[in-house]
Design a protein around this motif. Structure first.
Motif, PDB file in Angstrom:
ATOM      1  N   SER A  62       0.844  -1.197   0.000  1.00  0.00           N
ATOM      2  CA  SER A  62       0.000   0.000   0.000  1.00  0.00           C
ATOM      3  C   SER A  62       0.875   1.242   0.000  1.00  0.00           C
ATOM      4  N   ILE A  63       0.257   2.374  -0.314  1.00  0.00           N
ATOM      5  CA  ILE A  63       0.947   3.667  -0.320  1.00  0.00           C
ATOM      6  C   ILE A  63       0.172   4.610   0.581  1.00  0.00           C
ATOM      7  N   ALA A  64       0.877   5.237   1.512  1.00  0.00           N
ATOM      8  CA  ALA A  64       0.272   6.236   2.406  1.00  0.00           C
ATOM      9  C   ALA A  64       0.759   7.616   1.984  1.00  0.00           C
ATOM     10  N   VAL A  65      -0.183   8.517   1.721  1.00  0.00           N
ATOM     11  CA  VAL A  65       0.144   9.878   1.292  1.00  0.00           C
ATOM     12  C   VAL A  65      -0.379  10.840   2.348  1.00  0.00           C
ATOM     13  N   THR A  66       0.494  11.719   2.818  1.00  0.00           N
ATOM     14  CA  THR A  66       0.095  12.639   3.874  1.00  0.00           C
ATOM     15  C   THR A  66       0.744  14.004   3.691  1.00  0.00           C
ATOM     16  N   ASP A  67       0.025  15.024   4.103  1.00  0.00           N
ATOM     17  CA  ASP A  67       0.536  16.394   4.070  1.00  0.00           C
ATOM     18  C   ASP A  67       1.159  16.694   5.425  1.00  0.00           C
ATOM     19  N   GLY A  68       2.458  16.463   5.518  1.00  0.00           N
ATOM     20  CA  GLY A  68       3.192  16.769   6.750  1.00  0.00           C
ATOM     21  C   GLY A  68       2.730  15.972   7.955  1.00  0.00           C
ATOM     22  N   MET A  69       2.179  14.778   7.754  1.00  0.00           N
ATOM     23  CA  MET A  69       1.690  13.890   8.820  1.00  0.00           C
ATOM     24  C   MET A  69       0.516  14.503   9.580  1.00  0.00           C
ATOM     25  N   LYS A  70      -0.181  15.456   8.963  1.00  0.00           N
ATOM     26  CA  LYS A  70      -1.386  16.033   9.565  1.00  0.00           C
ATOM     27  C   LYS A  70      -2.581  15.124   9.248  1.00  0.00           C
ATOM     28  N   PRO A  71      -3.713  15.309   9.936  1.00  0.00           N
ATOM     29  CA  PRO A  71      -4.906  14.512   9.632  1.00  0.00           C
ATOM     30  C   PRO A  71      -5.304  14.667   8.155  1.00  0.00           C
ATOM     31  N   ARG A  92      17.322  19.069  -4.406  1.00  0.00           N
ATOM     32  CA  ARG A  92      18.162  17.880  -4.496  1.00  0.00           C
ATOM     33  C   ARG A  92      17.488  16.743  -3.746  1.00  0.00           C
ATOM     34  N   ALA A  93      17.624  15.546  -4.284  1.00  0.00           N
ATOM     35  CA  ALA A  93      17.121  14.359  -3.600  1.00  0.00           C
ATOM     36  C   ALA A  93      18.252  13.757  -2.793  1.00  0.00           C
ATOM     37  N   MET A  94      18.042  13.639  -1.497  1.00  0.00           N
ATOM     38  CA  MET A  94      19.002  12.979  -0.611  1.00  0.00           C
ATOM     39  C   MET A  94      18.602  11.504  -0.498  1.00  0.00           C
ATOM     40  N   ILE A  95      19.494  10.631  -0.886  1.00  0.00           N
ATOM     41  CA  ILE A  95      19.211   9.199  -0.920  1.00  0.00           C
ATOM     42  C   ILE A  95      19.994   8.514   0.185  1.00  0.00           C
ATOM     43  N   ALA A  96      19.303   7.735   1.007  1.00  0.00           N
ATOM     44  CA  ALA A  96      19.987   7.018   2.094  1.00  0.00           C
ATOM     45  C   ALA A  96      19.233   5.738   2.406  1.00  0.00           C
ATOM     46  N   SER A  97      19.932   4.818   3.044  1.00  0.00           N
ATOM     47  CA  SER A  97      19.330   3.563   3.490  1.00  0.00           C
ATOM     48  C   SER A  97      19.159   3.621   5.008  1.00  0.00           C
ATOM     49  N   LEU A  98      17.968   3.276   5.477  1.00  0.00           N
ATOM     50  CA  LEU A  98      17.674   3.322   6.902  1.00  0.00           C
ATOM     51  C   LEU A  98      17.334   1.936   7.419  1.00  0.00           C
ATOM     52  N   THR A  99      17.728   1.649   8.658  1.00  0.00           N
ATOM     53  CA  THR A  99      17.158   0.511   9.381  1.00  0.00           C
ATOM     54  C   THR A  99      16.304   1.102  10.497  1.00  0.00           C
ATOM     55  N   HIS A 100      15.264   0.347  10.880  1.00  0.00           N
ATOM     56  CA  HIS A 100      14.345   0.916  11.862  1.00  0.00           C
ATOM     57  C   HIS A 100      13.758  -0.153  12.771  1.00  0.00           C
ATOM     58  N   GLU A 101      13.301   0.320  13.918  1.00  0.00           N
ATOM     59  CA  GLU A 101      12.837  -0.555  14.989  1.00  0.00           C
ATOM     60  C   GLU A 101      11.569  -1.325  14.604  1.00  0.00           C
ATOM     61  N   LYS A 102      10.604  -0.659  14.009  1.00  0.00           N
ATOM     62  CA  LYS A 102       9.318  -1.286  13.684  1.00  0.00           C
ATOM     63  C   LYS A 102       9.298  -1.737  12.223  1.00  0.00           C
ATOM     64  N   PRO A 103       8.602  -2.830  11.905  1.00  0.00           N
ATOM     65  CA  PRO A 103       8.487  -3.243  10.501  1.00  0.00           C
ATOM     66  C   PRO A 103       7.675  -2.236   9.695  1.00  0.00           C
ATOM     67  N   HIS A 104       8.008  -2.111   8.419  1.00  0.00           N
ATOM     68  CA  HIS A 104       7.291  -1.139   7.578  1.00  0.00           C
ATOM     69  C   HIS A 104       5.948  -1.649   7.075  1.00  0.00           C
ATOM     70  N   GLY A 105       5.711  -2.954   7.210  1.00  0.00           N
ATOM     71  CA  GLY A 105       4.435  -3.495   6.762  1.00  0.00           C
ATOM     72  C   GLY A 105       4.221  -3.373   5.265  1.00  0.00           C
ATOM     73  N   ASN A 106       5.322  -3.253   4.512  1.00  0.00           N
ATOM     74  CA  ASN A 106       5.261  -3.115   3.053  1.00  0.00           C
ATOM     75  C   ASN A 106       4.492  -1.867   2.605  1.00  0.00           C
ATOM     76  N   VAL A 107       4.521  -0.846   3.464  1.00  0.00           N
ATOM     77  CA  VAL A 107       3.869   0.425   3.131  1.00  0.00           C
ATOM     78  C   VAL A 107       4.918   1.421   2.634  1.00  0.00           C
ATOM     79  N   ALA A 108       4.639   2.049   1.502  1.00  0.00           N
ATOM     80  CA  ALA A 108       5.469   3.152   1.009  1.00  0.00           C
ATOM     81  C   ALA A 108       4.834   4.458   1.476  1.00  0.00           C
ATOM     82  N   TRP A 109       5.638   5.296   2.104  1.00  0.00           N
ATOM     83  CA  TRP A 109       5.139   6.577   2.628  1.00  0.00           C
ATOM     84  C   TRP A 109       5.593   7.714   1.726  1.00  0.00           C
TER      85      TRP A 109
END
Length: 404
Positions: free
Chosen positions: A79-88, A184-201
């Motif tokens: 799935s893809i989640a689209v948000t404006d600055g993480m606001k409601p 400019r696009a800043m490209i980096a690889s992250l590891t994180h505590e919680k699983p992403h659940g196959n969601v693209a943000w």
């Protein structure tokens, strides 16, 4: 004896090599010329980018025989989640269970490895790597390119797949509209505590989009995502100069804890962002594909997929023409390719440009209007379906190679 082939593909990157393989599956031979060394292009750390491969593009990879080699390295996008600055007012795109994923995420390095290994085994592909073109000729009966070492390559049709700075396109005098986003696009690889659940943000901030793209867990079981963070050109040098700790803190601030604690791995890479679109994508015995024809903002992850749609369309047009006895460089075939791809690529380019500008307007009022619009789409199944079909590349008239 002259080794004249159907296609002379200038540029052996992701789009150019996919074209060569797709053409070979239809019985067309090609010369592929690229300045780069394949060993460098596939080396660890050369290119930290990852690409979202749409459903239609995955069908193409399946139909040309490289999907099995790629399958273990792709992370499905559920799935893809689209948000404006993480606001409601968040917008979610999630296909029906029987439709599969919205796409798959692959490291560019892995895509290159699969393509190059397949090309090396294909007798219909004559691959000229680490080669510089010193002159190009397009005539009434064929095309040719002279390499720096004196080798002359001949074919029926020249294809420019050289990327945004295509010398073949410029030499042909094809007009191009372009502008710089000063981002400019800043490209980096992250590891994180919680699983992403196959969601693209896709988190939109006034300074630019902030995307988190799901990757497979690493060999230590750590959850991973690819970061594409758009920053102003004026701020880029400062962001690149940040320590790992400071960079991670800035990224975490924009993530609002969605994946818990995060760590950055590897170096941060940056790429300037701009828009360009050619007035036409063909000339006498010449076709443009991929970034040689159109370069768009990575806001929706459609750049490579747009190029792969060019590939599927061009191969279908040429194969059908050759079955009728037409030469691959025939003007009728190029006109058909132009008419088929011109409008679609222009529409996608304008849409991504419009989104970039719309979400770049600062202030509370524009944010409220955007979120109201997103909420309306969220409540309208037909609109959501249209957007998902566009993301998966399954809308409009599709070439056979891009169908399942």
């Amino acid at each position: 004896m002259t080794d004249k082939r159907e296609l002379l593909i200038l540029g052996g990157g992701l789009v150019g090599m996919t074209l060569a393989l797709a053409a070979a599956r239809q019985g067309m031979s090609s010369h592929v010329v690229d300045r780069a060394d394949p060993a460098e292009l596939t080396a660890e750390g050369f290119d930290g980018r990852a690409s979202a491969i749409s459903t239609a593009s995955w069908n193409l990879f399946t139909n040309i025989g490289i999907a099995d080699a790629l399958e273990p390295f792709g992370c499905p996008i559920a799935s893809i989640a689209v948000t404006d600055g993480m606001k409601p007012g968040r917008l979610d795109f999630q296909p029906e269970p029987h439709e599969g994923s919205l796409g798959r995420m692959f490291a560019n390095q892995q895509l290159r490895l699969a393509l190059f290994e397949a090309a090396a085994k294909e007798p219909l592909i004559s691959w000229h790597s680490r080669a510089n073109v010193v002159s190009r000729t397009r005539g009434e009966h064929g095309v040719s390119a002279m390499l720096e070492d004196g080798t002359k390559l001949e074919a029926s049709l020249m294809v420019a797949a050289e990327g945004r700075q295509s010398p073949t396109r410029d030499e042909a005098g094809i007009a191009i509209a372009k502008w710089d986003y000063s981002h400019r696009a800043m490209i980096a690889s992250l590891t994180h505590e919680k699983p992403h659940g196959n969601v693209a943000w896709e988190i939109f901030y006034p300074a630019g989009p902030f995307a988190l793209l799901p990757l497979l867990d690493d060999d230590q079981g750590r959850h991973r995502s690819a970061l594409v963070w758009t920053v102003s050109e004026d701020d880029a040098a400062g962001v690149l100069a940040l320590s790992d700790r400071a960079f991670t803190a800035e990224v975490a601030k924009r993530m609002h804890g969605v994946f818990g604690a995060i760590e950055k791995h590897g170096k941060v890479m940056s790429y300037p962002l701009g828009f360009h679109h050619t007035a036409r994508i063909t000339a006498q015995r010449l076709a443009l594909v991929g970034d040689s024809a159109h370069g768009i903002h990575p806001i929706a992850g459609q750049g490579l997929n747009l190029g792969l749609r060019d590939v599927g369309t061009l191969v279908e047009v040429l194969a059908e023409g050759m079955r009728l006895g037409l030469d691959p460089g025939d003007a009728q075939l190029l006109t058909r390719y132009e008419n088929w791809r011109g409008l679609d690529s222009f529409t996608v380019a304008l849409a991504t440009d419009g989104l970039t500008r719309l979400f770049g307007i600062p202030g509370k009022a524009p944010s409220i209007i955007r979120r109201m619009g997103m909420a309306a789409v969220q409540r309208t199944p037909a609109l959501k379906r249209w957007f998902m079909d566009e993301a998966r590349g399954v809308s409009g008239k599709m070439p056979e190679l891009l169908k399942g």
